[in-house]
Design an enzyme around this catalytic site. Structure first.
Site, PDB file in Angstrom:
ATOM      1  N   HIS A  67       0.839  -1.206   0.000  1.00 32.59           N
ATOM      2  CA  HIS A  67       0.000   0.000   0.000  1.00 32.59           C
ATOM      3  C   HIS A  67       0.874   1.256   0.000  1.00 32.59           C
ATOM      4  O   HIS A  67       0.662   2.178  -0.794  1.00 32.59           O
ATOM      5  CB  HIS A  67      -0.917  -0.024   1.228  1.00 32.59           C
ATOM      6  N   GLU A  68       1.862   1.280   0.884  1.00 35.38           N
ATOM      7  CA  GLU A  68       2.721   2.460   0.981  1.00 35.38           C
ATOM      8  C   GLU A  68       3.601   2.610  -0.257  1.00 35.38           C
ATOM      9  O   GLU A  68       3.891   3.729  -0.681  1.00 35.38           O
ATOM     10  CB  GLU A  68       3.574   2.401   2.251  1.00 35.38           C
ATOM     11  N   HIS A  71       1.761   4.529  -2.891  1.00 29.77           N
ATOM     12  CA  HIS A  71       1.915   5.974  -2.690  1.00 29.77           C
ATOM     13  C   HIS A  71       3.278   6.432  -3.218  1.00 29.77           C
ATOM     14  O   HIS A  71       3.380   7.434  -3.932  1.00 29.77           O
ATOM     15  CB  HIS A  71       1.834   6.334  -1.198  1.00 29.77           C
TER      16      HIS A  71
END
Length: 149
Positions: A67-68, A71
């Site tokens: 998920h990170e 980003h």
């Protein structure tokens, strides 16, 4: 898992899943309480919550890292890196990363003690969260002494 192992894991996931290198730092931030991790826009570092790793294991940690990294890679490419952006949601789905992490078990506080005071004369009851000095306070109705029950 220590700092070096975490850094190696993030770099490995970045190459394997995204096909792009992770050139910054990933580390456990002990101050994170409710979030699984966060991507820092200025430094491009990734901070992760060690409590998620301890409570849910490496599988959950890998999901948070993915998920990170979504980003991270979208931000460096100049695309929409925020949760509401279409690019971000599409990349999450493509790599199989969750949109949100699982919530941590809350530390439930002990129930507050309720003190009950009874007037010795008229029997009126007072319920209080805080303890009071019964030598200084009297019943508001009849001015008699109070008794802690």
């Amino acid at each position: 898992m220590d700092q070096k192992q975490l850094q190696a894991l993030v770099e490995q996931i970045s190459i394997r899943v995204f096909g792009k290198p992770f050139r910054h730092t990933a580390f456990f931030n002990p101050r994170l309480r409710t979030t699984g991790g966060r991507y820092m826009l200025q430094t491009h570092n990734i901070e992760l919550n060690k409590k998620h790793y301890e409570q849910f294991g490496e599988e959950e940690l890998i999901a948070i890292i993915k998920h990170e990294l979504c980003h991270y890679h979208l931000h460096l490419e100049g695309k929409g890196y925020r949760h509401r952006d279409r690019d971000f949601r599409e990349l999450l789905q493509k790599v199989g990363a969750p949109r949100y992490c699982r919530p941590l078990a809350r530390n439930t506080k002990a129930p507050k003690t309720i003190y009950t005071y009874i007037c010795t004369s008229c029997g009126l009851t007072y319920r209080r969260k805080r303890r009071i000095n019964i030598d200084r306070y009297v019943c508001g109705r009849c001015r008699s002494k109070l008794k802690l029950s």
